[in-house]
Motif scaffolding. Structure first.
Motif, mmCIF file in Angstrom:
data_model
loop_
_atom_site.group_PDB
_atom_site.id
_atom_site.type_symbol
_atom_site.label_atom_id
_atom_site.label_comp_id
_atom_site.label_asym_id
_atom_site.label_seq_id
_atom_site.Cartn_x
_atom_site.Cartn_y
_atom_site.Cartn_z
ATOM 1 N N ALA A 131 -10.341 5.215 -6.786
ATOM 2 C CA ALA A 131 -11.231 5.915 -5.864
ATOM 3 C C ALA A 131 -10.589 7.215 -5.393
ATOM 4 N N ALA A 132 -11.404 8.273 -5.324
ATOM 5 C CA ALA A 132 -10.905 9.573 -4.883
ATOM 6 C C ALA A 132 -10.546 9.523 -3.403
ATOM 7 N N GLU A 133 -9.470 10.233 -3.047
ATOM 8 C CA GLU A 133 -9.053 10.370 -1.649
ATOM 9 C C GLU A 133 -8.909 11.856 -1.340
ATOM 10 N N ALA A 134 -8.795 12.149 -0.052
ATOM 11 C CA ALA A 134 -8.624 13.543 0.357
ATOM 12 C C ALA A 134 -7.360 14.126 -0.268
ATOM 13 N N GLY A 135 -7.354 15.454 -0.431
ATOM 14 C CA GLY A 135 -6.158 16.126 -0.939
ATOM 15 C C GLY A 135 -6.015 16.002 -2.438
ATOM 16 N N ASN A 136 -7.151 15.873 -3.132
ATOM 17 C CA ASN A 136 -7.135 15.758 -4.594
ATOM 18 C C ASN A 136 -6.250 14.606 -5.067
ATOM 19 N N ARG A 137 -6.418 13.473 -4.412
ATOM 20 C CA ARG A 137 -5.644 12.287 -4.768
ATOM 21 C C ARG A 137 -6.584 11.158 -5.183
ATOM 22 N N THR A 138 -6.006 10.162 -5.857
ATOM 23 C CA THR A 138 -6.773 8.992 -6.297
ATOM 24 C C THR A 138 -5.982 7.748 -5.969
ATOM 25 N N ARG A 139 -6.672 6.737 -5.438
ATOM 26 C CA ARG A 139 -6.005 5.469 -5.119
ATOM 27 C C ARG A 139 -6.375 4.416 -6.163
ATOM 28 N N TRP A 140 -5.340 3.818 -6.745
ATOM 29 C CA TRP A 140 -5.484 2.755 -7.732
ATOM 30 C C TRP A 140 -5.204 1.413 -7.064
ATOM 31 N N SER A 159 -1.672 5.512 -4.016
ATOM 32 C CA SER A 159 -2.318 6.823 -4.030
ATOM 33 C C SER A 159 -1.417 7.797 -4.779
ATOM 34 N N VAL A 160 -1.988 8.461 -5.786
ATOM 35 C CA VAL A 160 -1.240 9.449 -6.580
ATOM 36 C C VAL A 160 -2.113 10.693 -6.740
ATOM 37 N N PRO A 161 -1.507 11.806 -7.129
ATOM 38 C CA PRO A 161 -2.332 12.988 -7.418
ATOM 39 C C PRO A 161 -3.358 12.657 -8.507
ATOM 40 N N THR A 162 -4.582 13.135 -8.326
ATOM 41 C CA THR A 162 -5.633 12.864 -9.309
ATOM 42 C C THR A 162 -5.193 13.351 -10.689
ATOM 43 N N GLY A 163 -5.412 12.477 -11.688
ATOM 44 C CA GLY A 163 -4.955 12.793 -13.046
ATOM 45 C C GLY A 163 -3.757 11.963 -13.455
ATOM 46 N N VAL A 164 -3.101 11.331 -12.463
ATOM 47 C CA VAL A 164 -1.984 10.425 -12.748
ATOM 48 C C VAL A 164 -2.535 8.997 -12.782
ATOM 49 N N GLU A 165 -2.067 8.180 -13.725
ATOM 50 C CA GLU A 165 -2.511 6.790 -13.807
ATOM 51 C C GLU A 165 -1.474 5.856 -13.193
ATOM 52 N N VAL A 166 -1.976 4.726 -12.636
ATOM 53 C CA VAL A 166 -1.106 3.677 -12.096
ATOM 54 C C VAL A 166 -1.553 2.347 -12.698
ATOM 55 N N ILE A 167 -0.624 1.652 -13.356
ATOM 56 C CA ILE A 167 -0.932 0.337 -13.924
ATOM 57 C C ILE A 167 -0.034 -0.689 -13.255
ATOM 58 N N ARG A 184 0.869 -1.194 0.000
ATOM 59 C CA ARG A 184 0.000 0.000 0.000
ATOM 60 C C ARG A 184 0.899 1.235 0.000
ATOM 61 N N LEU A 185 0.837 2.009 -1.093
ATOM 62 C CA LEU A 185 1.821 3.064 -1.318
ATOM 63 C C LEU A 185 1.167 4.425 -1.533
ATOM 64 N N ARG A 186 2.017 5.434 -1.360
ATOM 65 C CA ARG A 186 1.647 6.799 -1.735
ATOM 66 C C ARG A 186 2.838 7.342 -2.507
ATOM 67 N N TYR A 187 2.572 7.911 -3.680
ATOM 68 C CA TYR A 187 3.681 8.347 -4.531
ATOM 69 C C TYR A 187 3.408 9.732 -5.100
ATOM 70 N N ASP A 188 4.471 10.532 -5.148
ATOM 71 C CA ASP A 188 4.363 11.869 -5.716
ATOM 72 C C ASP A 188 5.368 12.043 -6.842
ATOM 73 N N PRO A 189 4.892 12.082 -8.091
ATOM 74 C CA PRO A 189 5.802 12.226 -9.226
ATOM 75 C C PRO A 189 6.692 13.468 -9.128
ATOM 76 N N ALA A 190 6.192 14.549 -8.533
ATOM 77 C CA ALA A 190 6.962 15.794 -8.505
ATOM 78 C C ALA A 190 8.256 15.641 -7.703
ATOM 79 N N THR A 191 8.236 14.799 -6.672
ATOM 80 C CA THR A 191 9.411 14.668 -5.799
ATOM 81 C C THR A 191 10.024 13.278 -5.834
ATOM 82 N N ASP A 192 9.339 12.314 -6.422
ATOM 83 C CA ASP A 192 9.743 10.894 -6.408
ATOM 84 C C ASP A 192 9.707 10.320 -4.987
ATOM 85 N N LEU A 193 8.974 10.973 -4.093
ATOM 86 C CA LEU A 193 8.870 10.448 -2.721
ATOM 87 C C LEU A 193 7.853 9.304 -2.692
#
Ligand SMILES: [Zn+2]
Length: 516
Positions: free
Chosen positions: A221-230, A203-211, A76-85
Protein backbone atom coordinates in the motif's frame (compact mmCIF):
# COMPACT_ATOMS: atom_id res chain seq x y z
CA UNK A 1 21.49 -23.97 6.05
CA UNK A 2 23.90 -24.76 3.28
CA UNK A 3 27.31 -23.27 2.63
CA UNK A 4 29.17 -22.53 5.82
CA UNK A 5 30.46 -19.00 6.11
CA UNK A 6 33.61 -18.72 8.11
CA UNK A 7 32.83 -15.31 9.59
CA UNK A 8 30.23 -16.97 11.80
CA UNK A 9 32.93 -18.83 13.63
CA UNK A 10 34.42 -15.53 14.77
CA UNK A 11 31.11 -14.56 16.30
CA UNK A 12 30.72 -17.92 17.96
CA UNK A 13 34.12 -17.51 19.56
CA UNK A 14 33.29 -13.96 20.65
CA UNK A 15 29.96 -14.86 22.21
CA UNK A 16 31.29 -18.06 23.77
CA UNK A 17 33.97 -16.04 25.55
CA UNK A 18 31.51 -13.44 26.74
CA UNK A 19 28.83 -15.89 27.81
CA UNK A 20 31.33 -17.48 30.16
CA UNK A 21 31.37 -14.24 32.10
CA UNK A 22 27.59 -14.11 32.38
CA UNK A 23 27.05 -17.81 33.03
CA UNK A 24 26.98 -17.20 36.75
CA UNK A 25 23.77 -15.22 36.43
CA UNK A 26 21.90 -17.85 34.47
CA UNK A 27 20.15 -19.35 37.44
CA UNK A 28 19.00 -15.98 38.72
CA UNK A 29 15.62 -16.41 37.07
CA UNK A 30 14.79 -19.76 38.60
CA UNK A 31 11.23 -19.36 39.79
CA UNK A 32 10.56 -19.09 43.48
CA UNK A 33 9.52 -22.51 44.68
CA UNK A 34 6.11 -22.44 46.32
CA UNK A 35 5.70 -24.66 49.37
CA UNK A 36 3.24 -27.51 48.88
CA UNK A 37 -0.29 -26.40 49.69
CA UNK A 38 -2.57 -28.19 52.12
CA UNK A 39 -3.80 -28.55 55.71
CA UNK A 40 -3.82 -24.89 56.47
CA UNK A 41 -0.23 -24.21 55.61
CA UNK A 42 0.02 -20.89 53.79
CA UNK A 43 1.28 -20.96 50.20
CA UNK A 44 4.63 -19.19 50.31
CA UNK A 45 5.79 -17.47 47.16
CA UNK A 46 9.25 -16.02 46.74
CA UNK A 47 9.66 -12.37 45.81
CA UNK A 48 9.69 -11.61 42.07
CA UNK A 49 13.12 -12.20 40.58
CA UNK A 50 14.93 -11.16 37.41
CA UNK A 51 14.16 -13.32 34.38
CA UNK A 52 17.09 -15.46 33.29
CA UNK A 53 19.36 -14.03 30.57
CA UNK A 54 19.32 -17.35 28.73
CA UNK A 55 17.42 -20.59 28.29
CA UNK A 56 20.24 -22.89 29.35
CA UNK A 57 21.41 -23.83 25.85
CA UNK A 58 24.66 -25.75 26.30
CA UNK A 59 26.36 -24.06 23.34
CA UNK A 60 24.83 -20.59 23.63
CA UNK A 61 23.81 -20.11 27.28
CA UNK A 62 22.61 -16.52 26.85
CA UNK A 63 20.49 -17.10 23.73
CA UNK A 64 16.83 -16.64 24.54
CA UNK A 65 15.57 -15.52 27.93
CA UNK A 66 13.71 -16.98 30.87
CA UNK A 67 10.51 -15.89 32.59
CA UNK A 68 8.10 -15.41 29.70
CA UNK A 69 6.77 -17.10 26.60
CA UNK A 70 6.08 -15.17 23.38
CA UNK A 71 2.95 -15.86 21.33
CA UNK A 72 3.27 -13.19 18.65
CA UNK A 73 5.59 -10.55 17.23
CA UNK A 74 4.18 -7.55 15.39
CA UNK A 75 7.27 -6.10 13.68
CA UNK A 76 6.54 -2.73 12.05
CA UNK A 77 9.56 -1.21 10.31
CA UNK A 78 10.74 1.60 8.11
CA UNK A 79 13.87 1.02 6.06
CA UNK A 80 15.97 3.12 3.72
CA UNK A 81 18.37 1.24 1.45
CA UNK A 82 20.38 4.41 0.76
CA UNK A 83 21.46 4.77 4.41
CA UNK A 84 20.70 1.32 5.90
CA UNK A 85 18.72 3.17 8.59
CA UNK A 86 16.13 0.89 10.19
CA UNK A 87 13.53 2.33 12.54
CA UNK A 88 10.73 0.36 14.02
CA UNK A 89 8.24 -0.60 16.64
CA UNK A 90 7.92 -4.24 17.67
CA UNK A 91 4.93 -5.25 19.77
CA UNK A 92 5.45 -8.53 21.59
CA UNK A 93 2.52 -10.50 23.01
CA UNK A 94 3.78 -12.78 25.77
CA UNK A 95 2.78 -14.57 28.95
CA UNK A 96 4.88 -14.39 32.10
CA UNK A 97 5.96 -17.84 33.31
CA UNK A 98 7.46 -16.50 36.57
CA UNK A 99 6.91 -13.55 38.89
CA UNK A 100 9.38 -11.09 37.39
CA UNK A 101 11.14 -7.96 38.64
CA UNK A 102 12.96 -7.62 35.30
CA UNK A 103 13.17 -9.58 32.08
CA UNK A 104 15.50 -9.62 29.10
CA UNK A 105 15.08 -9.32 25.35
CA UNK A 106 17.82 -10.22 22.88
CA UNK A 107 18.51 -7.11 20.81
CA UNK A 108 21.33 -4.87 19.52
CA UNK A 109 19.84 -1.69 18.00
CA UNK A 110 19.31 1.55 19.96
CA UNK A 111 16.13 1.42 22.03
CA UNK A 112 14.14 4.62 22.35
CA UNK A 113 11.45 3.33 24.68
CA UNK A 114 9.83 0.21 26.08
CA UNK A 115 6.32 -0.03 27.45
CA UNK A 116 4.91 -3.02 29.29
CA UNK A 117 1.10 -3.10 29.31
CA UNK A 118 1.10 0.62 28.59
CA UNK A 119 3.43 1.65 31.42
CA UNK A 120 6.84 3.06 30.53
CA UNK A 121 9.65 0.69 31.56
CA UNK A 122 13.31 1.43 32.20
CA UNK A 123 16.01 -0.39 30.25
CA UNK A 124 19.70 -1.17 30.36
CA UNK A 125 22.02 -3.37 28.35
CA UNK A 126 24.10 -6.34 29.46
CA UNK A 127 26.30 -9.03 27.96
CA UNK A 128 26.58 -9.34 24.20
CA UNK A 129 22.99 -8.72 23.16
CA UNK A 130 20.82 -8.43 26.27
CA UNK A 131 18.27 -5.65 26.70
CA UNK A 132 17.21 -5.69 30.37
CA UNK A 133 13.67 -4.37 30.87
CA UNK A 134 12.48 -3.23 34.30
CA UNK A 135 8.69 -2.82 34.17
CA UNK A 136 7.10 -0.06 36.25
CA UNK A 137 4.96 -2.69 37.97
CA UNK A 138 5.98 -6.17 39.05
CA UNK A 139 4.95 -8.86 36.58
CA UNK A 140 3.11 -11.85 38.02
CA UNK A 141 3.21 -15.40 36.76
CA UNK A 142 0.50 -16.03 34.16
CA UNK A 143 0.10 -12.34 33.35
CA UNK A 144 -0.49 -11.37 29.73
CA UNK A 145 2.21 -8.94 28.59
CA UNK A 146 2.09 -6.45 25.74
CA UNK A 147 5.65 -5.23 25.30
CA UNK A 148 6.14 -2.33 22.89
CA UNK A 149 9.73 -1.54 21.88
CA UNK A 150 10.59 1.50 19.76
CA UNK A 151 14.06 1.56 18.24
CA UNK A 152 16.40 2.54 15.45
CA UNK A 153 19.87 1.77 14.16
CA UNK A 154 22.09 0.93 11.24
CA UNK A 155 22.24 -2.87 11.39
CA UNK A 156 25.22 -3.26 9.04
CA UNK A 157 27.30 -1.09 11.40
CA UNK A 158 26.08 -2.77 14.58
CA UNK A 159 28.85 -5.28 15.23
CA UNK A 160 29.41 -8.10 17.70
CA UNK A 161 32.97 -9.39 17.68
CA UNK A 162 33.41 -7.53 14.39
CA UNK A 163 30.45 -9.35 12.88
CA UNK A 164 26.95 -8.42 11.77
CA UNK A 165 24.28 -10.98 10.92
CA UNK A 166 22.61 -8.36 8.70
CA UNK A 167 23.69 -8.22 5.05
CA UNK A 168 23.50 -4.84 3.38
CA UNK A 169 23.49 -4.98 -0.43
CA UNK A 170 23.66 -2.46 -3.28
CA UNK A 171 19.88 -2.17 -3.42
CA UNK A 172 18.69 -3.19 0.05
CA UNK A 173 19.41 -5.79 2.68
CA UNK A 174 18.94 -9.39 3.79
CA UNK A 175 17.92 -10.22 7.35
CA UNK A 176 18.84 -13.90 6.93
CA UNK A 177 21.17 -15.80 9.24
CA UNK A 178 21.54 -18.71 11.67
CA UNK A 179 21.50 -18.86 14.58
CA UNK A 180 21.90 -15.08 15.05
CA UNK A 181 19.62 -12.96 12.92
CA UNK A 182 16.88 -11.33 15.00
CA UNK A 183 19.27 -9.19 17.11
CA UNK A 184 19.67 -6.77 14.20
CA UNK A 185 16.01 -6.15 13.37
CA UNK A 186 13.57 -7.05 16.14
CA UNK A 187 13.79 -7.60 19.92
CA UNK A 188 12.97 -11.18 20.81
CA UNK A 189 13.29 -14.26 22.94
CA UNK A 190 15.91 -15.55 20.53
CA UNK A 191 15.90 -19.34 20.84
CA UNK A 192 13.99 -22.05 18.93
CA UNK A 193 12.38 -23.11 22.21
CA UNK A 194 10.12 -20.04 22.07
CA UNK A 195 8.26 -20.02 18.75
CA UNK A 196 5.65 -17.42 17.84
CA UNK A 197 3.55 -16.14 14.96
CA UNK A 198 4.61 -13.01 13.06
CA UNK A 199 3.17 -9.97 11.35
CA UNK A 200 6.02 -8.19 9.57
CA UNK A 201 5.44 -4.90 7.81
CA UNK A 202 8.05 -2.69 6.22
CA UNK A 203 7.82 0.76 4.68
CA UNK A 204 10.37 1.31 1.90
CA UNK A 205 10.78 3.83 -0.92
CA UNK A 206 8.29 3.02 -3.69
CA UNK A 207 9.94 0.74 -6.24
CA UNK A 208 11.76 -1.35 -3.63
CA UNK A 209 10.39 -4.84 -2.90
CA UNK A 210 10.16 -6.55 0.51
CA UNK A 211 9.74 -10.33 0.79
CA UNK A 212 9.20 -12.14 4.08
CA UNK A 213 7.52 -15.23 5.58
CA UNK A 214 4.03 -16.57 4.97
CA UNK A 215 1.37 -14.73 3.02
CA UNK A 216 0.51 -11.15 2.12
CA UNK A 217 -2.79 -10.33 3.84
CA UNK A 218 -3.11 -7.37 1.48
CA UNK A 219 -1.16 -5.92 -1.43
CA UNK A 220 1.59 -3.35 -0.85
CA UNK A 221 0.00 0.00 0.00
CA UNK A 222 1.21 3.49 -0.88
CA UNK A 223 2.23 5.78 1.99
CA UNK A 224 3.09 9.46 2.18
CA UNK A 225 6.52 10.53 0.96
CA UNK A 226 6.55 8.24 -2.09
CA UNK A 227 6.81 5.16 0.08
CA UNK A 228 5.15 1.74 0.03
CA UNK A 229 4.36 -0.54 2.97
CA UNK A 230 4.68 -4.29 2.49
CA UNK A 231 2.82 -6.60 4.85
CA UNK A 232 3.54 -10.27 5.54
CA UNK A 233 1.93 -12.68 7.99
CA UNK A 234 2.81 -16.13 9.22
CA UNK A 235 0.29 -17.97 11.38
CA UNK A 236 2.42 -21.05 12.08
CA UNK A 237 4.74 -21.14 15.10
CA UNK A 238 8.08 -19.78 13.87
CA UNK A 239 11.51 -19.84 15.51
CA UNK A 240 13.03 -16.35 15.64
CA UNK A 241 15.99 -17.21 13.37
CA UNK A 242 13.56 -18.44 10.69
CA UNK A 243 11.82 -15.07 10.35
CA UNK A 244 13.43 -13.07 7.52
CA UNK A 245 13.32 -10.08 5.22
CA UNK A 246 14.74 -9.65 1.74
CA UNK A 247 14.67 -6.00 0.69
CA UNK A 248 15.79 -4.78 -2.73
CA UNK A 249 15.03 -5.07 -6.42
CA UNK A 250 13.19 -8.33 -7.01
CA UNK A 251 10.99 -9.85 -9.70
CA UNK A 252 8.17 -11.54 -7.82
CA UNK A 253 6.35 -14.58 -9.21
CA UNK A 254 3.11 -15.60 -7.49
CA UNK A 255 1.05 -18.72 -8.06
CA UNK A 256 -1.15 -21.29 -6.31
CA UNK A 257 -0.31 -24.98 -5.85
CA UNK A 258 -2.82 -27.68 -6.87
CA UNK A 259 -3.49 -28.08 -3.12
CA UNK A 260 -4.39 -24.38 -2.88
CA UNK A 261 -1.25 -23.08 -1.19
CA UNK A 262 -0.02 -19.61 -2.12
CA UNK A 263 3.40 -19.59 -3.78
CA UNK A 264 5.63 -16.52 -3.74
CA UNK A 265 9.02 -16.72 -5.41
CA UNK A 266 11.34 -13.74 -5.81
CA UNK A 267 14.44 -13.23 -7.94
CA UNK A 268 16.95 -10.46 -7.43
CA UNK A 269 17.28 -8.42 -10.60
CA UNK A 270 21.05 -8.39 -9.99
CA UNK A 271 21.32 -12.10 -10.91
CA UNK A 272 21.66 -11.39 -14.64
CA UNK A 273 22.88 -14.54 -16.41
CA UNK A 274 22.35 -16.57 -13.21
CA UNK A 275 18.62 -15.78 -13.27
CA UNK A 276 17.46 -18.65 -15.52
CA UNK A 277 19.30 -21.28 -13.44
CA UNK A 278 17.79 -19.81 -10.27
CA UNK A 279 14.31 -20.01 -11.81
CA UNK A 280 14.88 -23.53 -13.15
CA UNK A 281 15.63 -24.56 -9.56
CA UNK A 282 13.28 -22.50 -7.37
CA UNK A 283 10.26 -22.82 -9.69
CA UNK A 284 10.39 -26.57 -8.92
CA UNK A 285 9.70 -25.88 -5.23
CA UNK A 286 6.08 -27.08 -5.45
CA UNK A 287 7.12 -30.37 -7.04
CA UNK A 288 9.87 -30.83 -4.46
CA UNK A 289 7.58 -29.98 -1.52
CA UNK A 290 5.07 -32.56 -2.81
CA UNK A 291 7.83 -35.15 -3.11
CA UNK A 292 9.05 -34.37 0.43
CA UNK A 293 5.45 -34.64 1.66
CA UNK A 294 5.21 -38.14 0.22
CA UNK A 295 8.11 -39.19 2.46
CA UNK A 296 7.94 -36.91 5.52
CA UNK A 297 4.16 -36.42 5.82
CA UNK A 298 1.97 -33.36 5.18
CA UNK A 299 3.75 -30.03 4.55
CA UNK A 300 3.51 -28.18 7.87
CA UNK A 301 3.02 -24.58 6.69
CA UNK A 302 0.59 -22.23 4.96
CA UNK A 303 2.65 -21.04 2.01
CA UNK A 304 5.63 -21.98 -0.16
CA UNK A 305 8.31 -20.31 -2.20
CA UNK A 306 11.90 -19.24 -2.47
CA UNK A 307 14.00 -16.11 -2.73
CA UNK A 308 17.04 -15.92 -5.01
CA UNK A 309 19.19 -13.33 -3.27
CA UNK A 310 21.38 -10.75 -5.02
CA UNK A 311 24.94 -11.29 -6.27
CA UNK A 312 26.35 -9.16 -3.41
CA UNK A 313 24.21 -10.78 -0.68
CA UNK A 314 24.60 -13.98 1.31
CA UNK A 315 26.88 -16.81 0.19
CA UNK A 316 24.80 -19.57 1.78
CA UNK A 317 21.17 -20.70 1.71
CA UNK A 318 18.82 -20.75 4.68
CA UNK A 319 15.57 -22.59 5.36
CA UNK A 320 13.65 -19.43 6.33
CA UNK A 321 10.15 -20.61 7.14
CA UNK A 322 7.76 -21.09 4.20
CA UNK A 323 10.31 -19.46 1.86
CA UNK A 324 14.03 -20.35 1.83
CA UNK A 325 16.56 -17.74 0.73
CA UNK A 326 19.38 -18.80 -1.61
CA UNK A 327 22.72 -17.12 -2.27
CA UNK A 328 23.80 -16.71 -5.92
CA UNK A 329 26.59 -19.30 -5.83
CA UNK A 330 24.20 -22.22 -6.15
CA UNK A 331 23.35 -21.20 -9.72
CA UNK A 332 26.87 -20.65 -11.07
CA UNK A 333 27.06 -24.09 -12.67
CA UNK A 334 23.44 -24.23 -13.78
CA UNK A 335 20.28 -25.28 -11.99
CA UNK A 336 20.66 -27.03 -8.63
CA UNK A 337 17.56 -28.77 -7.29
CA UNK A 338 19.55 -30.39 -4.48
CA UNK A 339 19.78 -27.15 -2.53
CA UNK A 340 16.03 -26.65 -3.02
CA UNK A 341 15.44 -30.16 -1.68
CA UNK A 342 17.74 -29.46 1.28
CA UNK A 343 16.09 -26.19 2.32
CA UNK A 344 12.55 -27.48 1.84
CA UNK A 345 13.26 -30.72 3.75
CA UNK A 346 14.22 -28.34 6.57
CA UNK A 347 10.60 -27.11 6.63
CA UNK A 348 9.87 -30.45 8.35
CA UNK A 349 13.25 -30.95 10.03
CA UNK A 350 14.46 -27.69 11.56
CA UNK A 351 11.47 -25.41 11.07
CA UNK A 352 8.42 -27.43 12.19
CA UNK A 353 10.50 -29.74 14.41
CA UNK A 354 13.21 -27.47 15.81
CA UNK A 355 16.23 -28.22 17.94
CA UNK A 356 15.62 -28.09 21.68
CA UNK A 357 19.25 -26.99 21.99
CA UNK A 358 21.70 -26.02 19.27
CA UNK A 359 23.86 -29.08 20.02
CA UNK A 360 21.07 -31.16 18.41
CA UNK A 361 21.81 -29.54 15.02
CA UNK A 362 22.16 -33.04 13.45
CA UNK A 363 18.35 -33.28 13.62
CA UNK A 364 18.32 -30.39 11.12
CA UNK A 365 21.35 -30.82 8.89
CA UNK A 366 21.69 -34.60 8.86
CA UNK A 367 18.06 -34.95 7.84
CA UNK A 368 18.08 -32.20 5.18
CA UNK A 369 21.28 -33.68 3.75
CA UNK A 370 19.84 -37.19 3.66
CA UNK A 371 16.82 -35.79 1.79
CA UNK A 372 19.30 -34.87 -0.97
CA UNK A 373 20.52 -38.46 -1.10
CA UNK A 374 16.92 -39.64 -1.42
CA UNK A 375 16.35 -37.08 -4.20
CA UNK A 376 19.47 -38.40 -5.97
CA UNK A 377 17.90 -41.86 -5.84
CA UNK A 378 14.58 -40.48 -7.12
CA UNK A 379 16.30 -38.66 -9.99
CA UNK A 380 18.30 -41.73 -11.02
CA UNK A 381 21.56 -39.92 -10.26
CA UNK A 382 22.87 -42.39 -7.70
CA UNK A 383 21.17 -44.43 -4.99
CA UNK A 384 21.54 -43.40 -1.37
CA UNK A 385 23.80 -46.46 -0.95
CA UNK A 386 26.01 -45.33 -3.83
CA UNK A 387 26.23 -41.83 -2.37
CA UNK A 388 27.05 -43.31 1.05
CA UNK A 389 29.83 -45.52 -0.37
CA UNK A 390 31.35 -42.62 -2.28
CA UNK A 391 31.20 -40.11 0.58
CA UNK A 392 32.49 -42.64 3.11
CA UNK A 393 35.47 -43.46 0.88
CA UNK A 394 36.12 -39.80 0.05
CA UNK A 395 37.12 -39.04 3.64
CA UNK A 396 40.22 -41.15 4.52
CA UNK A 397 40.16 -42.73 7.97
CA UNK A 398 42.79 -40.27 9.23
CA UNK A 399 40.90 -37.22 7.90
CA UNK A 400 40.03 -34.65 10.56
CA UNK A 401 36.46 -34.93 9.27
CA UNK A 402 36.01 -38.05 11.39
CA UNK A 403 37.06 -36.25 14.59
CA UNK A 404 33.95 -34.00 14.64
CA UNK A 405 30.98 -35.61 16.38
CA UNK A 406 27.74 -34.85 14.50
CA UNK A 407 25.78 -35.44 17.71
CA UNK A 408 27.83 -32.92 19.69
CA UNK A 409 30.03 -30.94 17.29
CA UNK A 410 30.73 -27.95 19.58
CA UNK A 411 29.39 -24.40 19.35
CA UNK A 412 31.96 -23.36 16.74
CA UNK A 413 31.27 -26.36 14.48
CA UNK A 414 27.50 -26.63 14.29
CA UNK A 415 27.76 -26.21 10.50
CA UNK A 416 30.80 -28.47 10.04
CA UNK A 417 30.79 -30.83 7.04
CA UNK A 418 30.61 -33.75 9.47
CA UNK A 419 27.18 -32.61 10.71
CA UNK A 420 25.96 -32.76 7.09
CA UNK A 421 27.84 -35.68 5.50
CA UNK A 422 28.43 -37.97 8.48
CA UNK A 423 24.99 -36.85 9.66
CA UNK A 424 23.42 -38.17 6.44
CA UNK A 425 25.58 -41.32 6.67
CA UNK A 426 24.12 -41.90 10.14
CA UNK A 427 20.57 -41.86 8.80
CA UNK A 428 21.60 -44.25 6.03
CA UNK A 429 23.06 -46.64 8.61
CA UNK A 430 19.81 -46.36 10.57
CA UNK A 431 17.89 -47.21 7.39
CA UNK A 432 20.08 -50.29 6.82
CA UNK A 433 19.69 -51.37 10.45
CA UNK A 434 15.89 -51.06 10.71
CA UNK A 435 14.91 -51.72 7.08
CA UNK A 436 13.06 -49.48 4.64
CA UNK A 437 9.61 -50.13 6.06
CA UNK A 438 10.49 -48.99 9.58
CA UNK A 439 12.81 -46.20 8.37
CA UNK A 440 10.11 -44.58 6.24
CA UNK A 441 7.73 -44.86 9.17
CA UNK A 442 10.20 -43.24 11.59
CA UNK A 443 10.77 -40.07 9.50
CA UNK A 444 7.10 -38.95 9.26
CA UNK A 445 6.44 -40.08 12.84
CA UNK A 446 9.22 -37.73 14.02
CA UNK A 447 7.74 -34.87 11.97
CA UNK A 448 4.24 -35.56 13.32
CA UNK A 449 5.03 -36.17 16.98
CA UNK A 450 7.14 -33.01 17.32
CA UNK A 451 5.24 -30.84 14.82
CA UNK A 452 5.64 -27.12 15.65
CA UNK A 453 7.75 -28.13 18.65
CA UNK A 454 11.29 -29.14 19.51
CA UNK A 455 13.30 -32.31 19.72
CA UNK A 456 16.50 -33.89 20.99
CA UNK A 457 18.73 -36.61 19.55
CA UNK A 458 17.81 -38.87 22.48
CA UNK A 459 14.11 -38.44 21.69
CA UNK A 460 14.74 -39.36 18.05
CA UNK A 461 16.68 -42.47 19.06
CA UNK A 462 13.85 -43.49 21.41
CA UNK A 463 11.31 -43.06 18.60
CA UNK A 464 13.43 -45.11 16.18
CA UNK A 465 13.79 -47.85 18.80
CA UNK A 466 10.07 -47.85 19.52
CA UNK A 467 9.10 -48.20 15.86
CA UNK A 468 11.83 -50.67 14.90
CA UNK A 469 11.78 -52.68 18.13
CA UNK A 470 15.60 -52.63 18.06
CA UNK A 471 18.20 -51.42 20.54
CA UNK A 472 19.99 -48.74 18.52
CA UNK A 473 22.33 -47.46 21.19
CA UNK A 474 25.49 -48.81 19.51
CA UNK A 475 24.52 -47.32 16.16
CA UNK A 476 23.81 -43.82 17.52
CA UNK A 477 26.84 -43.86 19.83
CA UNK A 478 29.17 -44.98 17.04
CA UNK A 479 27.92 -42.68 14.31
CA UNK A 480 27.04 -39.53 16.26
CA UNK A 481 29.15 -39.53 19.40
CA UNK A 482 32.43 -41.41 18.71
CA UNK A 483 35.48 -39.90 17.00
CA UNK A 484 37.01 -41.92 14.17
CA UNK A 485 35.70 -43.56 11.00
CA UNK A 486 33.27 -46.38 11.85
CA UNK A 487 33.72 -49.70 10.05
CA UNK A 488 30.99 -50.61 7.58
CA UNK A 489 30.35 -53.88 5.78
CA UNK A 490 29.58 -52.24 2.43
CA UNK A 491 32.99 -50.54 2.31
CA UNK A 492 34.84 -53.73 3.25
CA UNK A 493 33.34 -55.47 0.23
CA UNK A 494 34.67 -52.90 -2.19
CA UNK A 495 37.86 -53.75 -4.03
CA UNK A 496 38.03 -50.53 -6.04
CA UNK A 497 37.16 -46.98 -4.94
CA UNK A 498 33.44 -46.42 -5.53
CA UNK A 499 32.43 -44.38 -8.57
CA UNK A 500 31.24 -40.83 -8.00
CA UNK A 501 27.43 -40.70 -8.29
CA UNK A 502 26.12 -38.22 -10.86
CA UNK A 503 24.43 -36.26 -8.10
CA UNK A 504 27.52 -35.70 -5.98
CA UNK A 505 28.89 -32.60 -7.72
CA UNK A 506 25.59 -30.79 -7.14
CA UNK A 507 25.20 -32.06 -3.57
CA UNK A 508 28.75 -31.06 -2.73
CA UNK A 509 28.26 -27.69 -4.38
CA UNK A 510 25.12 -27.24 -2.32
CA UNK A 511 26.99 -28.09 0.87
CA UNK A 512 30.17 -26.12 0.70
CA UNK A 513 30.78 -24.41 -2.61
CA UNK A 514 31.05 -21.06 -0.90
CA UNK A 515 33.27 -21.98 2.02
CA UNK A 516 36.16 -23.74 0.29
ZN1 LIG B 1 20.72 -27.07 6.15
Amino acid sequence: MEGVHLVRRALTAATAALTLTTAGTLLAGTPGQAAPAGWGRPIVTAAPQPGASGLGDTYFPDYGNGGYDVEHYDVRLRYDPATDLLTGTTTILATATHDLSTFNLDFLLDVESVRVNGWAATTSTAGVHELVVTPARTVTRGQQLTIVVRYSGIPSETLVGGYTGWTRTDDGALAVNEPESAWWWFPSNDHPLDKATFDISVSVPTGVEVISNGVQPRPPAAEAGNRTRWIWRTTSPTATYLAFMAIGQYDIVTDTTPSGQPVVNAYSTSLGALGPAARASIERTGEIVDWCGGIFGPYPFEAQGGVAGPVDGISFALETQTRPVYGPGFWRRGANTYVVVHENAHQWFGDSVSVAEWRHIWLNEGFASYAEWLWSEEQGEGTAQEVFDFVYASYPADDEFWQVLPGDPGAGRIFDNAVYDRGAMTLHQLRLAVGDEAFFEILPAWATEHRYGNGTVAQFQALAERISGLDLDDLFTTWLFTAGRPDVASAARKVAPPAEPKSWAKIREAHDLMSH
